[in-house]
Design a protein around this motif. Structure first.
Motif, PDB file in Angstrom:
ATOM      1  N   LEU A 193      -3.088  19.302  12.261  1.00 22.93           N
ATOM      2  CA  LEU A 193      -4.334  19.728  12.913  1.00 22.93           C
ATOM      3  C   LEU A 193      -5.101  20.708  12.029  1.00 22.93           C
ATOM      4  O   LEU A 193      -6.302  20.548  11.784  1.00 22.93           O
ATOM      5  CB  LEU A 193      -4.034  20.359  14.277  1.00 22.93           C
ATOM      6  CG  LEU A 193      -3.410  19.427  15.326  1.00 22.93           C
ATOM      7  CD1 LEU A 193      -3.146  20.195  16.608  1.00 22.93           C
ATOM      8  CD2 LEU A 193      -4.297  18.222  15.593  1.00 22.93           C
TER       9      LEU A 193
ATOM     10  N   TYR B 236      -6.451  19.149   8.809  1.00 26.76           N
ATOM     11  CA  TYR B 236      -7.586  18.272   9.120  1.00 26.76           C
ATOM     12  C   TYR B 236      -8.858  19.105   9.265  1.00 26.76           C
ATOM     13  O   TYR B 236      -9.901  18.766   8.696  1.00 26.76           O
ATOM     14  CB  TYR B 236      -7.272  17.521  10.411  1.00 26.76           C
ATOM     15  CG  TYR B 236      -8.304  16.535  10.871  1.00 26.76           C
ATOM     16  CD1 TYR B 236      -8.872  15.621   9.982  1.00 26.76           C
ATOM     17  CD2 TYR B 236      -8.688  16.488  12.215  1.00 26.76           C
ATOM     18  CE1 TYR B 236      -9.816  14.706  10.428  1.00 26.76           C
ATOM     19  CE2 TYR B 236      -9.615  15.569  12.666  1.00 26.76           C
ATOM     20  CZ  TYR B 236     -10.185  14.678  11.769  1.00 26.76           C
ATOM     21  OH  TYR B 236     -11.099  13.774  12.204  1.00 26.76           O
ATOM     22  N   ALA B 237      -8.757  20.221   9.987  1.00 27.69           N
ATOM     23  CA  ALA B 237      -9.918  21.095  10.152  1.00 27.69           C
ATOM     24  C   ALA B 237     -10.418  21.596   8.800  1.00 27.69           C
ATOM     25  O   ALA B 237     -11.624  21.618   8.534  1.00 27.69           O
ATOM     26  CB  ALA B 237      -9.561  22.281  11.051  1.00 27.69           C
ATOM     27  N   LEU B 238      -9.489  21.962   7.927  1.00 24.00           N
ATOM     28  CA  LEU B 238      -9.875  22.550   6.643  1.00 24.00           C
ATOM     29  C   LEU B 238     -10.404  21.502   5.665  1.00 24.00           C
ATOM     30  O   LEU B 238     -11.271  21.785   4.845  1.00 24.00           O
ATOM     31  CB  LEU B 238      -8.678  23.278   6.021  1.00 24.00           C
ATOM     32  CG  LEU B 238      -8.228  24.540   6.745  1.00 24.00           C
ATOM     33  CD1 LEU B 238      -6.882  25.007   6.205  1.00 24.00           C
ATOM     34  CD2 LEU B 238      -9.264  25.645   6.604  1.00 24.00           C
TER      35      LEU B 238
ATOM     36  N   ARG C 117     -11.743  18.377   6.490  1.00 29.79           N
ATOM     37  CA  ARG C 117     -12.751  17.432   6.943  1.00 29.79           C
ATOM     38  C   ARG C 117     -14.024  18.108   7.465  1.00 29.79           C
ATOM     39  O   ARG C 117     -15.089  17.531   7.399  1.00 29.79           O
ATOM     40  CB  ARG C 117     -12.102  16.542   8.025  1.00 29.79           C
ATOM     41  CG  ARG C 117     -13.005  15.804   8.966  1.00 29.79           C
ATOM     42  CD  ARG C 117     -13.618  14.601   8.305  1.00 29.79           C
ATOM     43  NE  ARG C 117     -14.527  13.938   9.229  1.00 29.79           N
ATOM     44  CZ  ARG C 117     -15.732  14.383   9.540  1.00 29.79           C
ATOM     45  NH1 ARG C 117     -16.179  15.503   9.010  1.00 29.79           N
ATOM     46  NH2 ARG C 117     -16.512  13.704  10.377  1.00 29.79           N
ATOM     47  N   PHE C 118     -13.907  19.345   7.980  1.00 29.51           N
ATOM     48  CA  PHE C 118     -15.049  19.958   8.652  1.00 29.51           C
ATOM     49  C   PHE C 118     -15.669  21.077   7.821  1.00 29.51           C
ATOM     50  O   PHE C 118     -14.961  21.784   7.093  1.00 29.51           O
ATOM     51  CB  PHE C 118     -14.632  20.513  10.023  1.00 29.51           C
ATOM     52  CG  PHE C 118     -14.229  19.446  10.994  1.00 29.51           C
ATOM     53  CD1 PHE C 118     -15.184  18.791  11.754  1.00 29.51           C
ATOM     54  CD2 PHE C 118     -12.903  19.084  11.131  1.00 29.51           C
ATOM     55  CE1 PHE C 118     -14.814  17.786  12.643  1.00 29.51           C
ATOM     56  CE2 PHE C 118     -12.525  18.082  12.007  1.00 29.51           C
ATOM     57  CZ  PHE C 118     -13.484  17.439  12.765  1.00 29.51           C
ATOM     58  N   GLU C 119     -16.989  21.183   7.958  1.00 27.62           N
ATOM     59  CA  GLU C 119     -17.705  22.332   7.384  1.00 27.62           C
ATOM     60  C   GLU C 119     -17.942  23.328   8.497  1.00 27.62           C
ATOM     61  O   GLU C 119     -18.481  22.970   9.541  1.00 27.62           O
ATOM     62  CB  GLU C 119     -19.071  21.886   6.840  1.00 27.62           C
ATOM     63  CG  GLU C 119     -19.016  20.885   5.725  1.00 27.62           C
ATOM     64  CD  GLU C 119     -18.854  21.562   4.371  1.00 27.62           C
ATOM     65  OE1 GLU C 119     -18.949  22.807   4.320  1.00 27.62           O
ATOM     66  OE2 GLU C 119     -18.613  20.834   3.397  1.00 27.62           O
TER      67      GLU C 119
ATOM     68  N   ARG D  80     -16.126   6.413  12.139  1.00 27.66           N
ATOM     69  CA  ARG D  80     -17.070   7.140  13.000  1.00 27.66           C
ATOM     70  C   ARG D  80     -18.134   6.197  13.555  1.00 27.66           C
ATOM     71  O   ARG D  80     -18.486   6.281  14.740  1.00 27.66           O
ATOM     72  CB  ARG D  80     -17.750   8.280  12.236  1.00 27.66           C
ATOM     73  CG  ARG D  80     -16.815   9.390  11.809  1.00 27.66           C
ATOM     74  CD  ARG D  80     -16.279  10.186  12.968  1.00 27.66           C
ATOM     75  NE  ARG D  80     -17.066  11.358  13.282  1.00 27.66           N
ATOM     76  CZ  ARG D  80     -16.676  12.291  14.142  1.00 27.66           C
ATOM     77  NH1 ARG D  80     -15.506  12.173  14.749  1.00 27.66           N
ATOM     78  NH2 ARG D  80     -17.434  13.332  14.399  1.00 27.66           N
TER      79      ARG D  80
ATOM     80  N   GLY E   5     -17.366   4.420  16.476  1.00 32.43           N
ATOM     81  CA  GLY E   5     -17.270   5.226  17.686  1.00 32.43           C
ATOM     82  C   GLY E   5     -15.968   5.958  17.869  1.00 32.43           C
ATOM     83  O   GLY E   5     -15.656   6.418  18.969  1.00 32.43           O
ATOM     84  N   ALA E   6     -15.156   6.092  16.786  1.00 30.81           N
ATOM     85  CA  ALA E   6     -13.884   6.805  16.904  1.00 30.81           C
ATOM     86  C   ALA E   6     -14.139   8.302  17.034  1.00 30.81           C
ATOM     87  O   ALA E   6     -15.027   8.838  16.374  1.00 30.81           O
ATOM     88  CB  ALA E   6     -13.012   6.527  15.686  1.00 30.81           C
TER      89      ALA E   6
ATOM     90  N   ALA F 243     -13.017  12.422  16.748  1.00 30.63           N
ATOM     91  CA  ALA F 243     -12.418  13.177  15.645  1.00 30.63           C
ATOM     92  C   ALA F 243     -10.901  12.987  15.624  1.00 30.63           C
ATOM     93  O   ALA F 243     -10.294  12.801  14.567  1.00 30.63           O
ATOM     94  CB  ALA F 243     -12.768  14.654  15.769  1.00 30.63           C
ATOM     95  N   LEU F 244     -10.282  13.021  16.810  1.00 29.92           N
ATOM     96  CA  LEU F 244      -8.837  12.893  16.887  1.00 29.92           C
ATOM     97  C   LEU F 244      -8.367  11.484  16.510  1.00 29.92           C
ATOM     98  O   LEU F 244      -7.336  11.316  15.858  1.00 29.92           O
ATOM     99  CB  LEU F 244      -8.371  13.247  18.308  1.00 29.92           C
ATOM    100  CG  LEU F 244      -7.089  14.080  18.367  1.00 29.92           C
ATOM    101  CD1 LEU F 244      -7.232  15.361  17.575  1.00 29.92           C
ATOM    102  CD2 LEU F 244      -6.714  14.375  19.806  1.00 29.92           C
TER     103      LEU F 244
END
Lengths: 290, 278
Positions: free
Chosen positions: B94, B97-99, B101-103, B175, B178-179, B181-182
């Motif tokens: 988890l 993934y946050a680090l 994939r996300f800004e 994406r 329609g998937a 984030a999880l």
């Protein structure tokens, strides 16, 4: 409905962060706080006592002994295990016969529990009956109590640490060696370089990032690796083999002097923090190359 | 693994010398283990007498097994290691993934704070963590042994590096379909990182199977003690210093990892390599 990215990200991070703060960052800060407080006793809760713990530390001979021992432990363990690790990796990576067995032999100590192998090494060093004594007696040398003698006990522990670590470090060098293109060796050979020159001028510099990485790991291990003390020496004789973390354990959980144990821990944290800053700079540099 | 140094062949004499040195070192390195095997499988009369005709026996193992609750210790260690691995995998996945994939604002700072744990490991914070466990009422539980290690900077770092190599097109495609984030995490990232999970699991299992100091401090009973602490209690409570029995117990506690290592040697070595080079 989709959550905004920043919310999703923080939600994902939350469980790990909570645990990290509870068991790493929080305790690290609490250690500093507690190092300025007395130890709670019956009817007397802990109270602020300034630098009393640190003053006691400066006057504590056992602390200086442990610090000095730890320095010798690090200096004795790190260069030798790195040198051996490089030799092992080069051998396992070359065309020596039986390198399958060699890789197995070198790496095996890594997967064994230190506390378990310490029992074996204890027997190894035992006076009269131990294997080492049998060998030295066979050679007609005088009997020697390796772990009972203040001048040899630390050396005996260093041998165990090197034996445990070298094969682990070998793995990192093996990984690095396999990334080095063979064309470099061919080019060096065309230029008429000797085998030693190839190692000294090309291989060794190329292995430098690995050496740095291994060096930092080895430094951390020289603080952390104290399990064998519990079985082999218990810090003795006369504190000749006490290391910092072992002393923290004694102060904190045998004497139950938590305030003083916190002050001792601050010393260890300071050492690790210095290493950490060096490491962060190094990690940064490495990612730039990628 | 293919040998790379094919060009620089040493002269025959040097080659013999080097092979000899490599083998001498190899034998030295395996000697303590070989010695332990000898002692454990022979009657104590032969523990320092090396004769070919010495009778073999399993009696030392039987004696050790009945002298201390090793079955319970095995169970405790197994539960501990399983719990730690599962928690580390889930939390690490988890966070990584946050680090990766996300800004979001503060990401770099969070990452640095996480990396700090590589240096300031729970192993040195024993005094404060003991206090925390006491306050939580968790002293002398298996959960307390594992809890400080659940969030692992090493695991998060390793998985983040791996996740960063996942092609953006794959993620975008998922994406578009329609998937959530999880779902993207479970369908795209996790399957691609399988070898890294294996590598990390092997490294982590060997670490926690062998961990000693923290479990020693936080446990106090047969029901919670892992093997390492059990072995220490067993060998320090004066067994009449019967080395044969102590080495038998020593081998027994190391056996699962050792057997696993012998069977999956290649995976083990490659896992440690994979975990190391990133």
């Amino acid at each position: 409905m989709r959550l905004p990215d920043r919310v999703t990200a923080w939600l994902l991070l939350l469980p790990a962060l909570v645990l990290l703060v509870t068991f790493t960052h929080g305790p690290a800060l609490a250690t500093v706080w507690d190092s300025f407080r007395s130890t709670a006793k019956k009817g007397r809760p802990a109270h602020f006592n300034g630098i009393d713990n640190y003053r006691a530390m400066v006057e504590d001979e056992v602390f200086w002994r442990a610090l000095w021992n730890n320095l010798i432990y690090a200096v004795g363990t790190i260069p030798l295990s790195i040198a051996l690790a490089i030799a092992m990796a080069l051998w396992v990576n070359s065309r020596l016969s039986g390198r399958g067995f060699l890789r197995l032999a070198y790496f095996t100590p890594t997967v064994l529990p230190m506390i378990a192998v310490a029992n074996i090494w204890l027997f190894f060093y035992t006076p009269q009956y131990g294997l080492l004594e049998q060998i030295t007696q066979g050679l007609g040398l005088p009997s020697h109590n390796w772990l009972g003698d203040k001048s040899t006990v630390l050396g005996a522990l260093i041998v165990v640490a090197i034996w445990k670590e070298a094969g682990f470090f070998m793995i990192f060098y093996l990984a690095a060696l396999q990334q080095i293109p063979p064309s470099l060796a061919e080019a060096a050979a065309l230029e008429g370089a000797s085998r030693w020159q190839y190692f000294r001028r090309i291989l060794f510099p190329l292995l430098m990032p690995t050496t740095l990485f291994v060096f930092i790991n080895a430094l951390i291990n020289s603080v952390r690796m104290v399990d064998h003390l519990f079985v082999m020496t218990r810090g003795g004789p006369d504190n000749a083999s006490t290391l910092l973390l072992y002393y923290i354990y004694q102060v904190g959980f045998s004497f139950w002097d938590t305030g003083y144990a916190a002050a001792l821990t601050v010393v260890v944290l300071a050492v690790l923090a210095i290493v950490a800053f060096a490491q962060l700079g190094f990690l940064d540099r490495r990612t730039h190359y990628q | 693994m293919t040998p790379t140094t094919t060009v620089f062949r040493p002269a025959p004499a040097a080659r013999v010398l080097e092979t000899a040195a490599a083998w001498l070192l190899g034998l030295l390195w395996i000697l303590p283990l070989a010695y332990a095997v000898w002692t454990a499988f022979h009657p104590s009369a032969f523990s320092t007498r090396f004769e070919l005709g010495a009778p073999l026996t399993l009696q030392n193992f039987a004696n050790a097994w009945s002298a201390a609750p090793f079955a319970r210790y095995f169970l405790n260690t197994t539960m501990l290691v399983t719990m730690v691995i599962v928690a580390q995998m889930v939390l690490g996945t988890l966070a990584a993934y946050a680090l990766a994939r996300f800004e979001f604002p503060g990401r770099d700072l969070v990452f640095v704070l996480i990396l700090l744990q590589l240096m300031v490991m729970p192993d040195v914070l024993i005094v404060e963590n003991y206090r925390t466990m006491n306050a939580l009422g968790l002293r002398d539980t298996i959960l307390a042994i594992g809890l400080p290690y659940f969030a692992s900077a090493f695991g998060i770092f390793l998985l983040r590096q791996t996740f960063k190599t996942v092609p953006k097109e794959l993620v975008d495609a998922a994406r578009v379909e329609g998937a959530s984030a999880l779902q993207v995490l479970m369908k795209v990232y996790v399957p691609l990182a399988k070898p890294v999970y294996l590598a990390y699991a092997l490294v982590s299992v060997s670490y926690h199977w062998n961990n000693f100091l923290w479990p020693l401090i936080i446990t106090n009973s047969v029901e919670t003690r892992p093997l390492t602490v059990g072995l220490q209690v067993f060998s320090s409570t004066d067994q009449g210093v019967d080395w044969s029995i102590i080495t038998a117990a020593t081998l027994m506690t190391s056996a699962p990892l050792l057997l696993g290592f012998l069977l999956f040697q290649r995976q083990f070595v490659q896992s440690f390599m994979r975990a190391g080079i990133r």
